[in-house]
Design a protein around this motif. Structure first.
Motif, short mmCIF file in Angstrom:
data_model
loop_
_atom_site.label_atom_id
_atom_site.label_comp_id
_atom_site.label_asym_id
_atom_site.label_seq_id
_atom_site.Cartn_x
_atom_site.Cartn_y
_atom_site.Cartn_z
N TRP A 131 0.85 -1.21 0.00
CA TRP A 131 0.00 0.00 0.00
C TRP A 131 0.87 1.25 0.00
CZ3 TRP A 131 -5.42 0.58 0.08
CH2 TRP A 131 -5.87 1.90 0.25
N ALA A 132 1.90 1.25 0.83
CA ALA A 132 2.80 2.40 0.90
C ALA A 132 3.50 2.62 -0.44
CB ALA A 132 3.83 2.20 2.01
N THR A 133 3.85 1.54 -1.11
CA THR A 133 4.46 1.67 -2.45
C THR A 133 3.47 2.27 -3.43
OG1 THR A 133 5.93 -0.22 -2.06
CG2 THR A 133 5.48 0.39 -4.36
N ALA A 134 2.24 1.76 -3.43
CA ALA A 134 1.22 2.27 -4.34
C ALA A 134 0.93 3.74 -4.09
CB ALA A 134 -0.06 1.45 -4.19
N ALA A 135 1.02 4.16 -2.82
CA ALA A 135 0.68 5.54 -2.46
C ALA A 135 1.61 6.56 -3.09
CB ALA A 135 0.69 5.69 -0.94
N LYS A 136 2.76 6.13 -3.58
CA LYS A 136 3.68 7.03 -4.28
C LYS A 136 3.28 7.24 -5.73
CE LYS A 136 7.47 5.30 -1.39
NZ LYS A 136 8.77 4.56 -1.40
N ASP A 137 2.33 6.45 -6.21
CA ASP A 137 1.90 6.48 -7.60
C ASP A 137 0.77 7.49 -7.76
OD1 ASP A 137 1.03 5.98 -10.17
OD2 ASP A 137 0.62 3.85 -9.86
N SER A 138 0.95 8.45 -8.65
CA SER A 138 -0.07 9.48 -8.87
C SER A 138 -1.39 8.89 -9.35
CB SER A 138 0.42 10.53 -9.86
OG SER A 138 0.68 9.93 -11.13
N VAL A 139 -1.34 7.74 -10.02
CA VAL A 139 -2.57 7.09 -10.48
C VAL A 139 -3.39 6.60 -9.27
CG1 VAL A 139 -3.54 5.18 -11.83
CG2 VAL A 139 -1.51 6.39 -12.65
N PHE A 140 -2.70 6.06 -8.28
CA PHE A 140 -3.38 5.60 -7.07
C PHE A 140 -3.89 6.78 -6.25
CE2 PHE A 140 -3.11 3.50 -2.71
CZ PHE A 140 -4.30 2.82 -2.87
N GLN A 141 -3.11 7.83 -6.19
CA GLN A 141 -3.56 9.03 -5.48
C GLN A 141 -4.84 9.59 -6.10
OE1 GLN A 141 -0.26 11.79 -5.37
NE2 GLN A 141 1.08 10.32 -4.33
N GLN A 142 -4.87 9.65 -7.43
CA GLN A 142 -6.06 10.15 -8.10
C GLN A 142 -7.24 9.22 -7.88
OE1 GLN A 142 -6.28 13.24 -9.63
NE2 GLN A 142 -8.46 12.71 -9.48
N ALA A 143 -7.00 7.92 -7.84
CA ALA A 143 -8.07 6.96 -7.58
C ALA A 143 -8.66 7.20 -6.18
CB ALA A 143 -7.55 5.54 -7.72
N GLN A 144 -7.80 7.47 -5.20
CA GLN A 144 -8.30 7.79 -3.87
C GLN A 144 -9.15 9.05 -3.90
OE1 GLN A 144 -5.91 7.51 -0.33
NE2 GLN A 144 -4.38 6.20 -1.30
N ASN A 145 -8.68 10.07 -4.60
CA ASN A 145 -9.46 11.31 -4.70
C ASN A 145 -10.82 11.05 -5.34
OD1 ASN A 145 -7.22 12.68 -3.71
ND2 ASN A 145 -6.60 13.49 -5.69
N ASP A 146 -10.82 10.28 -6.40
CA ASP A 146 -12.06 10.04 -7.15
C ASP A 146 -13.05 9.21 -6.35
OD1 ASP A 146 -10.99 11.51 -9.22
OD2 ASP A 146 -10.43 9.76 -10.43
#
Length: 268
Positions: A131-146
């Motif tokens: 999860w911490a690795t994924a959290a560095k990915d802007s795609v995952f960050q945007q998915a969280q926002n969405d």
């Protein structure tokens, strides 16, 4: 995040859809502003983060993950997605739809199996690290926002506007749905709203905005007190009620409040 910060009953996609389906065409809100305004939305994110993660820096929470032992499994990310309540599963599915090769995709079968429970089966020992690795990915960050917007922010703000509420009322609805989740039982957002509407009319019904919001906060506090993990009601008492007593229906800064005894301030 301590156990005082836990929130919401088990989510389902059907519950979210049911909530959205009940939204009436938006009535014009009070003169108290619109939480969709970028500045107001930023304030809302910071207010929720102060209660959920004891910081105003909500963008630092994409990588947050821990089991806070509230019966909902892992709690993670900017809004506290939970492995036991369905919203984490939907988040990882969205991330995988957008980026199939992501580091969390392999956990989808496990997330399906643990949904509705506090189990870590199939997630440990590496889920937190991945999860911490994924959290560095802007795609995952945007998915969280969405997903935050789809499941929590947009439905609650739309309902608040239908009820004739300004920015403070829109935030009060949003914070409630973050903690309690969508749904119609007595301790979910829809049930809390229904309880409030039995006590006071919404502005859209011709009622007084402050009177109605006090009724909503009374109902919210009663719902919180039914669960030990929510027994600290300071996010209502020393945050939202403070703004309401000041007549700040537009949620305009400067804002000063406390949650769990810790002071916070937004100057502008």
């Amino acid at each position: 995040m301590s156990t005082a910060y836990t929130r919401r009953s088990v989510l389902s996609a059907a519950a979210v859809l049911a909530l959205c389906a009940t939204l009436a065409p938006a009535a014009s809100a009070s003169s108290g502003g619109d939480l969709n305004d970028p500045q107001k939305k930023e304030i809302a994110m910071e207010l929720v983060s102060s209660a959920e993660n004891s910081t105003l820096d909500w963008k630092s929470q994409y990588s947050y993950i821990e089991d806070i032992h509230d019966g909902r499994g892992y709690t993670a990310g900017i809004i506290g997605f939970c492995s036991g309540t369905g919203d984490m599963l939907e988040l990882v599915q969205l991330y995988t739809d957008r980026k199939p090769s992501n580091v969390l995709a392999k956990y989808l079968p496990a997330l399906e199996k643990v949904n509705g429970s506090d189990s870590h089966s199939g997630l440990d020992p590496n889920f937190k690290k991945d999860w911490a690795t994924a959290a560095k990915d802007s795609v995952f960050q945007q998915a969280q926002n969405d997903e935050r917007d789809r499941v929590y922010f947009n439905p609650s703000v739309s309902q608040a506007k239908s009820d004739g509420l300004g920015a403070l009322g829109q935030f009060i609805y949003y914070d409630a749905i973050v903690m309690h989740g969508p749904g119609d039982d007595g301790t979910s957002f829809g049930g809390i709203r229904a309880t409030a509407m039995r006590k006071a009319k919404t502005p859209a019904q011709g009622g007084n905005e402050t009177t109605y919001l006090n009724a909503f906060l009374d109902a919210r506090k009663a719902a919180m007190l039914t669960e030990e993990a929510h027994s600290d009601t300071s996010r209502v008492d020393t945050e939202q009620r403070v703004f309401l007593k000041a007549g700040n229906l537009a949620l305009n800064p400067p804002l000063k409040w406390k949650v769990y005894g810790e002071p916070f301030e937004i100057d502008s």
